[in-house]
Design a protein around this motif. Sequence first.
Motif, PDB file in Angstrom:
ATOM      1  N   PHE A   1       0.858  -1.191   0.000  1.00 13.18           N
ATOM      2  CA  PHE A   1       0.000   0.000   0.000  1.00 13.18           C
ATOM      3  C   PHE A   1       0.889   1.235   0.000  1.00 13.18           C
ATOM      4  O   PHE A   1       1.667   1.445   0.936  1.00 13.18           O
ATOM      5  N   GLY A   2       0.786   2.069  -1.019  1.00 16.36           N
ATOM      6  CA  GLY A   2       1.572   3.302  -1.045  1.00 16.36           C
ATOM      7  C   GLY A   2       1.387   3.976  -2.384  1.00 16.36           C
ATOM      8  O   GLY A   2       1.117   3.299  -3.377  1.00 16.36           O
ATOM      9  N   PRO A   3       1.540   5.306  -2.427  1.00 13.96           N
ATOM     10  CA  PRO A   3       1.324   6.011  -3.684  1.00 13.96           C
ATOM     11  C   PRO A   3       2.529   5.959  -4.602  1.00 13.96           C
ATOM     12  O   PRO A   3       3.650   5.682  -4.160  1.00 13.96           O
ATOM     13  N   HIS A   4       2.292   6.243  -5.852  1.00 10.33           N
ATOM     14  CA  HIS A   4       3.346   6.227  -6.841  1.00 10.33           C
ATOM     15  C   HIS A   4       4.423   7.262  -6.516  1.00 10.33           C
ATOM     16  O   HIS A   4       5.605   7.075  -6.807  1.00 10.33           O
ATOM     17  N   SER A   5       3.996   8.379  -5.861  1.00 13.04           N
ATOM     18  CA  SER A   5       4.951   9.448  -5.558  1.00 13.04           C
ATOM     19  C   SER A   5       5.918   9.052  -4.431  1.00 13.04           C
ATOM     20  O   SER A   5       6.899   9.748  -4.182  1.00 13.04           O
ATOM     21  N   SER A   6       5.663   7.931  -3.748  1.00  8.68           N
ATOM     22  CA  SER A   6       6.523   7.543  -2.633  1.00  8.68           C
ATOM     23  C   SER A   6       7.681   6.676  -3.134  1.00  8.68           C
ATOM     24  O   SER A   6       7.483   5.576  -3.646  1.00  8.68           O
ATOM     25  N   GLU A   7       8.908   7.212  -2.965  1.00 11.03           N
ATOM     26  CA  GLU A   7      10.088   6.490  -3.442  1.00 11.03           C
ATOM     27  C   GLU A   7      10.230   5.141  -2.736  1.00 11.03           C
ATOM     28  O   GLU A   7      10.589   4.130  -3.342  1.00 11.03           O
ATOM     29  N   ALA A   8       9.914   5.162  -1.435  1.00 12.96           N
ATOM     30  CA  ALA A   8      10.045   3.928  -0.648  1.00 12.96           C
ATOM     31  C   ALA A   8       9.100   2.859  -1.192  1.00 12.96           C
ATOM     32  O   ALA A   8       9.436   1.668  -1.244  1.00 12.96           O
ATOM     33  N   THR A   9       7.890   3.288  -1.613  1.00 14.90           N
ATOM     34  CA  THR A   9       6.934   2.332  -2.182  1.00 14.90           C
ATOM     35  C   THR A   9       7.484   1.752  -3.482  1.00 14.90           C
ATOM     36  O   THR A   9       7.436   0.533  -3.710  1.00 14.90           O
ATOM     37  N   MET A  10       8.032   2.629  -4.327  1.00 14.07           N
ATOM     38  CA  MET A  10       8.565   2.165  -5.610  1.00 14.07           C
ATOM     39  C   MET A  10       9.727   1.181  -5.395  1.00 14.07           C
ATOM     40  O   MET A  10       9.899   0.224  -6.133  1.00 14.07           O
ATOM     41  N   ARG A  11      10.516   1.437  -4.335  1.00 16.20           N
ATOM     42  CA  ARG A  11      11.652   0.549  -4.052  1.00 16.20           C
ATOM     43  C   ARG A  11      11.161  -0.856  -3.682  1.00 16.20           C
ATOM     44  O   ARG A  11      11.688  -1.863  -4.139  1.00 16.20           O
ATOM     45  N   ILE A  12      10.095  -0.908  -2.866  1.00 18.81           N
ATOM     46  CA  ILE A  12       9.579  -2.227  -2.462  1.00 18.81           C
ATOM     47  C   ILE A  12       8.945  -2.937  -3.675  1.00 18.81           C
ATOM     48  O   ILE A  12       9.079  -4.154  -3.843  1.00 18.81           O
ATOM     49  N   LEU A  13       8.277  -2.150  -4.538  1.00 26.65           N
ATOM     50  CA  LEU A  13       7.693  -2.752  -5.747  1.00 26.65           C
ATOM     51  C   LEU A  13       8.786  -3.359  -6.630  1.00 26.65           C
ATOM     52  O   LEU A  13       8.644  -4.473  -7.140  1.00 26.65           O
ATOM     53  N   ASP A  14       9.875  -2.600  -6.788  1.00 26.07           N
ATOM     54  CA  ASP A  14      11.001  -3.089  -7.591  1.00 26.07           C
ATOM     55  C   ASP A  14      11.565  -4.374  -7.002  1.00 26.07           C
ATOM     56  O   ASP A  14      11.889  -5.317  -7.718  1.00 26.07           O
ATOM     57  N   PHE A  15      11.660  -4.366  -5.689  1.00 25.67           N
ATOM     58  CA  PHE A  15      12.201  -5.535  -4.987  1.00 25.67           C
ATOM     59  C   PHE A  15      11.307  -6.759  -5.242  1.00 25.67           C
ATOM     60  O   PHE A  15      11.793  -7.855  -5.542  1.00 25.67           O
ATOM     61  N   ALA A  16       9.976  -6.543  -5.147  1.00 25.72           N
ATOM     62  CA  ALA A  16       9.043  -7.659  -5.358  1.00 25.72           C
ATOM     63  C   ALA A  16       9.147  -8.177  -6.796  1.00 25.72           C
ATOM     64  O   ALA A  16       9.174  -9.386  -7.030  1.00 25.72           O
ATOM     65  N   ARG A  17       9.238  -7.231  -7.738  1.00 30.07           N
ATOM     66  CA  ARG A  17       9.348  -7.641  -9.153  1.00 30.07           C
ATOM     67  C   ARG A  17      10.626  -8.427  -9.377  1.00 30.07           C
ATOM     68  O   ARG A  17      10.617  -9.498  -9.966  1.00 30.07           O
ATOM     69  N   SER A  18      11.776  -7.875  -8.915  1.00 31.76           N
ATOM     70  CA  SER A  18      13.034  -8.563  -9.214  1.00 31.76           C
ATOM     71  C   SER A  18      13.131  -9.907  -8.518  1.00 31.76           C
ATOM     72  O   SER A  18      13.833 -10.790  -8.987  1.00 31.76           O
ATOM     73  N   ASN A  19      12.454 -10.050  -7.380  1.00 31.15           N
ATOM     74  CA  ASN A  19      12.507 -11.345  -6.696  1.00 31.15           C
ATOM     75  C   ASN A  19      11.391 -12.274  -7.136  1.00 31.15           C
ATOM     76  O   ASN A  19      11.207 -13.347  -6.558  1.00 31.15           O
ATOM     77  N   ARG A  20      10.626 -11.822  -8.152  1.00 29.01           N
ATOM     78  CA  ARG A  20       9.537 -12.638  -8.714  1.00 29.01           C
ATOM     79  C   ARG A  20       8.569 -13.088  -7.634  1.00 29.01           C
ATOM     80  O   ARG A  20       8.094 -14.216  -7.627  1.00 29.01           O
ATOM     81  N   LEU A  21       8.296 -12.185  -6.689  1.00 24.35           N
ATOM     82  CA  LEU A  21       7.325 -12.498  -5.647  1.00 24.35           C
ATOM     83  C   LEU A  21       5.936 -12.204  -6.177  1.00 24.35           C
ATOM     84  O   LEU A  21       5.737 -11.180  -6.823  1.00 24.35           O
ATOM     85  N   PRO A  22       4.950 -13.036  -5.875  1.00 24.16           N
ATOM     86  CA  PRO A  22       3.584 -12.648  -6.208  1.00 24.16           C
ATOM     87  C   PRO A  22       3.216 -11.431  -5.331  1.00 24.16           C
ATOM     88  O   PRO A  22       3.463 -11.466  -4.127  1.00 24.16           O
ATOM     89  N   PHE A  23       2.706 -10.368  -5.924  1.00 30.38           N
ATOM     90  CA  PHE A  23       2.366  -9.188  -5.125  1.00 30.38           C
ATOM     91  C   PHE A  23       1.219  -8.423  -5.768  1.00 30.38           C
ATOM     92  O   PHE A  23       0.937  -8.580  -6.956  1.00 30.38           O
ATOM     93  N   THR A  24       0.548  -7.599  -4.939  1.00 29.75           N
ATOM     94  CA  THR A  24      -0.462  -6.681  -5.465  1.00 29.75           C
ATOM     95  C   THR A  24      -0.109  -5.293  -4.968  1.00 29.75           C
ATOM     96  O   THR A  24       0.131  -5.105  -3.775  1.00 29.75           O
ATOM     97  N   TRP A  25      -0.049  -4.340  -5.874  1.00 34.52           N
ATOM     98  CA  TRP A  25       0.218  -2.950  -5.501  1.00 34.52           C
ATOM     99  C   TRP A  25      -1.118  -2.245  -5.336  1.00 34.52           C
ATOM    100  O   TRP A  25      -1.922  -2.224  -6.265  1.00 34.52           O
ATOM    101  N   ARG A  26      -1.355  -1.679  -4.155  1.00 31.77           N
ATOM    102  CA  ARG A  26      -2.605  -0.972  -3.906  1.00 31.77           C
ATOM    103  C   ARG A  26      -2.292   0.506  -3.679  1.00 31.77           C
ATOM    104  O   ARG A  26      -1.787   0.908  -2.634  1.00 31.77           O
ATOM    105  N   ASP A  27      -2.574   1.302  -4.713  1.00 30.50           N
ATOM    106  CA  ASP A  27      -2.267   2.734  -4.689  1.00 30.50           C
ATOM    107  C   ASP A  27      -3.424   3.486  -4.039  1.00 30.50           C
ATOM    108  O   ASP A  27      -4.538   3.487  -4.574  1.00 30.50           O
ATOM    109  N   PRO A  28      -3.178   4.145  -2.884  1.00 26.77           N
ATOM    110  CA  PRO A  28      -4.268   4.839  -2.196  1.00 26.77           C
ATOM    111  C   PRO A  28      -4.863   5.963  -3.051  1.00 26.77           C
ATOM    112  O   PRO A  28      -5.977   6.425  -2.796  1.00 26.77           O
TER     113      PRO A  28
END
Length: 544
Positions: free
Chosen positions: A136-163
């Motif tokens: 959960f985090g907005p696109h403008s949040s760098e920390a959120t984007m970092r965790i999304l990148d981490f999930a993608r590169s580790n091929r984790l199943p994930f859902t991004w929920r943008d408030p």
Amino acid sequence: MASPSSPRLSASQLKTLAGLGEERTADAGDVLYRIGDPSYPFIAVLEGAVAINDEAGNEIARHGPSGFLGELNLLSGQTVFVTAVAAEPVRYIAVERDTLRELLFDDGPLSELLLSTFIARREVLQRVHGLGIEIFGPHSSEATMRILDFARSNRLPFTWRDPGSPQDPAAAEIVAGLDAASLPLVRLPGGTELKAPSTGQVSRALGIGRVLEPREEVDLAVIGAGPAGLGAAVYGASEGLDTLVIDSTALGGQAGSSRRIENYLGFPAGITGNELTGRAVTQARKFNARLASPYRALSLEPGHGRHVVRLEDDHEIAARAVLLATGAQYRRLPVEGLANYEGMSVFYAAGPPESQACGASRVGVVGGGNSAGQAAVWLARGGALVTLLHRRADLRETMSDYLVRELDRYGVAVRDRSEIAELHGDGGQLEAVTLKTGDRVPFSFLFLFLGAAPCTEWLGDVVARDEHGFVLTGAAAGAEYILETSLPGVFAAGDVRSGSTKRCATAVGEGAMAVQLVHHRLAATLKLGREVALTGDVRQHGAQ
Ligand SMILES: Cc1cc2nc3c(=O)[nH]c(=O)nc-3n(C[C@H](O)[C@H](O)[C@H](O)COP(=O)(O)OP(=O)(O)OC[C@H]3O[C@@H](n4cnc5c(N)ncnc54)[C@H](O)[C@@H]3O)c2cc1C
């Protein structure tokens, strides 16, 4: 529902498993493992059927007699993402994870069957919406984007929920009481929530990866776990060096994001980067190499006998030899507002989640290299209308012939001499781009493959680098050995090395070769140490 990846075990394989595991039974409705469990045994079904369900209870797959349960987390030790329920009375064999791991080393055909099935199943899970971690985090949040990148590169199943998304009003409610510094909120399978976690905290909460001691002392520290680092890990550990490999993002490196590597020796039908590097990781672990991720190297301090690599979170590795295998990272497009779109409609890799999002959309792939070609073909095969944009007059100058033919075969339009000058869109969603020629082209998604810059800033001037920042080795660095840097005992291999061929096979080969040179360096240092000690003795005796 039949699983897309439900191969059967042979009678002899079931017999082998029965010898190592325990036969158990379950009644219809019994849960064999559930979302959030830290681990589970390998399960081979003898009679009956087991359903694999998501959190809402929807059936994703079903496994019957001679089928088996499990996916990549059985090997990696990640938290469980799905629930397994007996759909009817079941008789099954349960084999504990460590026992299975040992069996996989000894039994080639079983290892082949299980590994390829687990990898295929992970790809399926990545496409199931609502599975895995929720971010959960907005696109403008760098920390959120970092965790999304981490999930993608580790091929984790994930859902991004943008408030901020009107399509997901519940996301805004969930983060309503939180300030910006507490974002993103990461909800793990099983419900545990982490506020503004680092990638390392998410990783360890999911049970992935080894936790390092504050100071580790090893023979060989390998920085970067792409093909070069993994090659060195396999050869280093199998040849008796205490080898520790760290990576700031994900084990596998860039190669892990390649859709299909066609030119790797021994795989005439091609192999996905995910599978190739997944196998390499298993192989490195088999020889007792230690692999730890995510740990970022921040600096290298030369020392006598041991060099020290300082890592994030106050960790350090003191190593008799260091291999730099940090590869290179994609270049960004020099256009205004790019960051607003990154992660939402502009991407640097094309994996299953991106391919699914892009079906039946207009997609631009930018770049003239093989990686751009592979991504374009992969997206087109997923149902996207793909246009490849590149700067030169003829794509054949930079792309392999076989890929140029594939582009044609899958209906990818190619625009020569095309460079993007401007992006148009709203709220992170791309609508069109304007080219330097002034043409406006509608695209909903853009994939950038613009070459790479070396990941070497962290080295400062400790080792000599070329004018582009790549690490110099051998004669160019005034070093004794061809892969040694200007600092004795520190080596470089793969894409990070100045003048290397930027290919998987080369990276693996250099990683392996670096280990031989490490042996030479360590032997030479030992000999020198003995000579110094001896000379000291002689001097001492002489003085008496
Ligand atoms: C999409 C794509 C398709 C490709 N297709 C092919 C192909 O078909 N055939 C082929 O031969 N090659 C292909 N390549 C190229 C190939 O993947 C690279 O040449 C190869 O991965 C280089 O390996 P490496 O180990 O040197 O570096 P990388 O694979 O880049 O790995 C470097 C690792 O170092 C880590 N790292 C960086 N900085 C730090 C730090 N400070 N601390 C800790 N870790 C750090 C990174 O996270 C990364 O995991 C492709 C590349 C891409 C991106």
